[in-house]
Motif scaffolding. Structure first.
Motif, mmCIF file in Angstrom:
data_model
loop_
_atom_site.group_PDB
_atom_site.id
_atom_site.type_symbol
_atom_site.label_atom_id
_atom_site.label_comp_id
_atom_site.label_asym_id
_atom_site.label_seq_id
_atom_site.Cartn_x
_atom_site.Cartn_y
_atom_site.Cartn_z
ATOM 1 N N LEU A 112 0.833 -1.196 0.000
ATOM 2 C CA LEU A 112 0.000 0.000 0.000
ATOM 3 C C LEU A 112 0.870 1.249 0.000
ATOM 4 N N PRO A 113 0.395 2.314 -0.629
ATOM 5 C CA PRO A 113 1.138 3.577 -0.574
ATOM 6 C C PRO A 113 1.050 4.164 0.828
ATOM 7 N N PRO A 114 2.011 5.009 1.220
ATOM 8 C CA PRO A 114 1.922 5.651 2.532
ATOM 9 C C PRO A 114 0.616 6.433 2.652
ATOM 10 N N ARG A 115 0.056 6.405 3.836
ATOM 11 C CA ARG A 115 -1.213 7.115 4.012
ATOM 12 C C ARG A 115 -1.056 8.619 3.854
ATOM 13 N N GLY A 116 0.043 9.128 4.331
ATOM 14 C CA GLY A 116 0.280 10.559 4.201
ATOM 15 C C GLY A 116 -0.823 11.380 4.863
ATOM 16 N N GLU A 117 -1.341 12.332 4.094
ATOM 17 C CA GLU A 117 -2.386 13.216 4.625
ATOM 18 C C GLU A 117 -3.784 12.769 4.225
ATOM 19 N N GLN A 118 -3.883 11.544 3.673
ATOM 20 C CA GLN A 118 -5.203 11.053 3.286
ATOM 21 C C GLN A 118 -6.076 10.832 4.511
ATOM 22 N N SER A 119 -7.361 11.040 4.346
ATOM 23 C CA SER A 119 -8.291 10.761 5.436
ATOM 24 C C SER A 119 -8.378 9.255 5.642
ATOM 25 N N LEU A 120 -8.831 8.859 6.824
ATOM 26 C CA LEU A 120 -8.972 7.440 7.117
ATOM 27 C C LEU A 120 -9.932 6.782 6.141
ATOM 28 N N ALA A 121 -11.027 7.462 5.795
ATOM 29 C CA ALA A 121 -12.013 6.898 4.867
ATOM 30 C C ALA A 121 -11.392 6.658 3.498
ATOM 31 N N ASP A 122 -10.575 7.605 3.018
ATOM 32 C CA ASP A 122 -9.936 7.447 1.705
ATOM 33 C C ASP A 122 -8.933 6.294 1.735
ATOM 34 N N GLN A 170 -10.642 2.981 1.656
ATOM 35 C CA GLN A 170 -11.131 2.686 0.312
ATOM 36 C C GLN A 170 -10.012 2.110 -0.557
ATOM 37 N N ILE A 171 -8.804 2.623 -0.403
ATOM 38 C CA ILE A 171 -7.656 2.084 -1.137
ATOM 39 C C ILE A 171 -7.420 0.628 -0.728
ATOM 40 N N VAL A 172 -7.503 0.363 0.577
ATOM 41 C CA VAL A 172 -7.333 -1.006 1.070
ATOM 42 C C VAL A 172 -8.396 -1.916 0.471
ATOM 43 N N ARG A 173 -9.628 -1.464 0.491
ATOM 44 C CA ARG A 173 -10.735 -2.278 -0.036
ATOM 45 C C ARG A 173 -10.522 -2.608 -1.513
ATOM 46 N N ILE A 174 -10.149 -1.619 -2.307
ATOM 47 C CA ILE A 174 -9.939 -1.847 -3.739
ATOM 48 C C ILE A 174 -8.820 -2.860 -3.967
ATOM 49 N N GLU A 175 -7.721 -2.733 -3.206
ATOM 50 C CA GLU A 175 -6.585 -3.629 -3.388
ATOM 51 C C GLU A 175 -6.922 -5.055 -2.959
ATOM 52 N N VAL A 176 -7.619 -5.196 -1.831
ATOM 53 C CA VAL A 176 -7.999 -6.540 -1.373
ATOM 54 C C VAL A 176 -8.964 -7.183 -2.354
#
Length: 395
Positions: A108-118, A121-127
């Protein structure tokens, strides 16, 4: 994230391990320092070899722990198990294993300044992209991994079919239990091990679960599972192999596997098909050693593949975490008690191999069996249920 343990005082939730041959339940108590097995119970599963799909006779895993029409039977088995001890409350946790639950390594890319919800969503798409059983909506979770070298995975994702999760909850409810969580059995085993062996900061170790239908490995760095894999056949596959080679029934092969075990030898082992029928029928004294060598010969290929896959798993994790110090491998499950297996694996792998039930030193171990029948001797059978009962969380 690390695999943590909450420390709620009083009675824990009930850990429900729905295995291939039995339903096992455990409830713990925490006194502020140690966990104690307050209650444990076991009820046999009613499914028999004859009732199983033909595919299972080839060592394959079932596609669903609750086959069509079997929900009421499983509910009755859970209810029977819970009725054997005075469990407190109805809170329960149920474990799922592959292929019903998938554990996937993620980059996964670093979370950085992304919100937890965003980020979720990245985790969900990848899984969903990696999951093999993604025809229906999935229940998804993940935990972060320690930072490794190069392109090492950054997380492990967990995926389970939503309809299966709901069905398991409904079955438990019908049996009188409130399923508050569905957990990965591999994570439950790691939690049980950490309570028995103590913290292992920065150290590399593993739990090998020798189950009825499948052998599974969890490799951990400290208190975090960093690799979880299925390694092939379990105890039933080995029994079938012995029955075929020795030309005996599976029931007789199971008895020899458990009572005689294996006698590893670097010397040649005569063909199993030429074994003396009297030796097989009445092994005693020195004959047990000779029969153990014959059993080892029959299982040599399966055992060799198991060693290769364990070595490959440890090597991969060490390539991600080269500074880690490899320690031991803890064996659990029904196959862990097979005579000679522990010594064979230890010599072949070059690391310490011991039963999870042996635990750590008295100072390290935070689990007591109290007055529970069977005591620590039954730990290997109940280890998954113990881990499910623990108030585990990922944080």
């Amino acid at each position: 994230m690390r695999l943590g343990l909450k420390t709620r005082r009083g009675a824990s939730r009930i850990g429900l391990d729905i295995g291939a041959t039995a339903v096992r339940a455990v409830q713990l108590a925490f006194d502020g320092r140690r966990w104690t097995v307050r209650h444990k119970a076991e009820a046999p599963r009613r499914r028999t070899r004859e009732a199983e799909p033909a595919s299972l006779k080839k060592g394959q895993e079932p596609s669903h722990p609750v086959p069509p029409g079997a929900a009421s039977s499983l509910g009755a088995e859970i209810e029977m198990c819970l009725a054997q001890a005075p469990f407190r409350g109805k809170r329960a946790a149920v474990g799922l294993s592959a292929p019903d639950i998938e554990l996937l390594t993620l980059d996964l890319p670093p979370r950085g300044e992304q919100s937890l919800a965003d980020f979720e969503q990245i985790v969900r798409i990848e899984v969903q992209r990696l999951a093999t059983r993604n025809q229906s909506p999935l229940e998804i979770a993940c935990w972060s991994l320690p930072k490794g070298t190069g392109r090492s995975p950054t997380a492990i994702g967990v995926a389970a079919p939503g309809d299966l999760v709901r069905e398991m909850a409904d079955v438990c409810h019908a049996a009188g239990a409130d399923c508050e969580t569905i957990d990965a059995s591999a994570c439950a085993l790691v939690r049980a091990a950490l309570v028995m062996i103590g913290p292992r900061e920065g150290q590399l170790w593993g739990v090998l679960d020798l189950g009825e239908r499948q052998t599974r490995l969890a490799v951990c760095l400290g208190d975090t599972p960093v690799l979880v894999r299925s390694l092939g056949d379990g105890g039933r596959g080995w029994t079938r192999r012995l029955a075929e080679e020795l030309k005996i029934s599976e029931d007789a092969a199971e008895v020899h596997k458990c009572d005689v075990g294996i006698e590893p030898s670097t010397r040649g082992v005569r063909r199993t098909g030429s074994a003396d029928p009297q030796l097989i029928a009445h092994p005693d004294g020195a004959a047990r050693k000779e029969l153990g060598a014959i059993l080892f010969g029959a299982l040599r290929g399966s055992l060799g593949r198991l060693v290769t896959e364990i070595e490959r798993s440890y090597s991969y994790v060490l390539s991600c975490y080269p500074a880690a110090k490899p320690l031991d491998l803890l064996m659990t499950g029904g196959g862990a008690s097979m005579r000679g297996l522990m010594g064979f694996l230890g010599e072949s792998l070059g690391i310490g191999v011991r039963s999870l039930g042996e635990g750590g030193s008295a100072e390290e171990c935070r689990l007591s069996f109290g007055h529970a029948s069977g005591g620590a001797a039954s730990c290997d059978r109940f280890s998954t249920a113990i881990g499910l009962a623990l108030e585990g969380c990922t944080r």
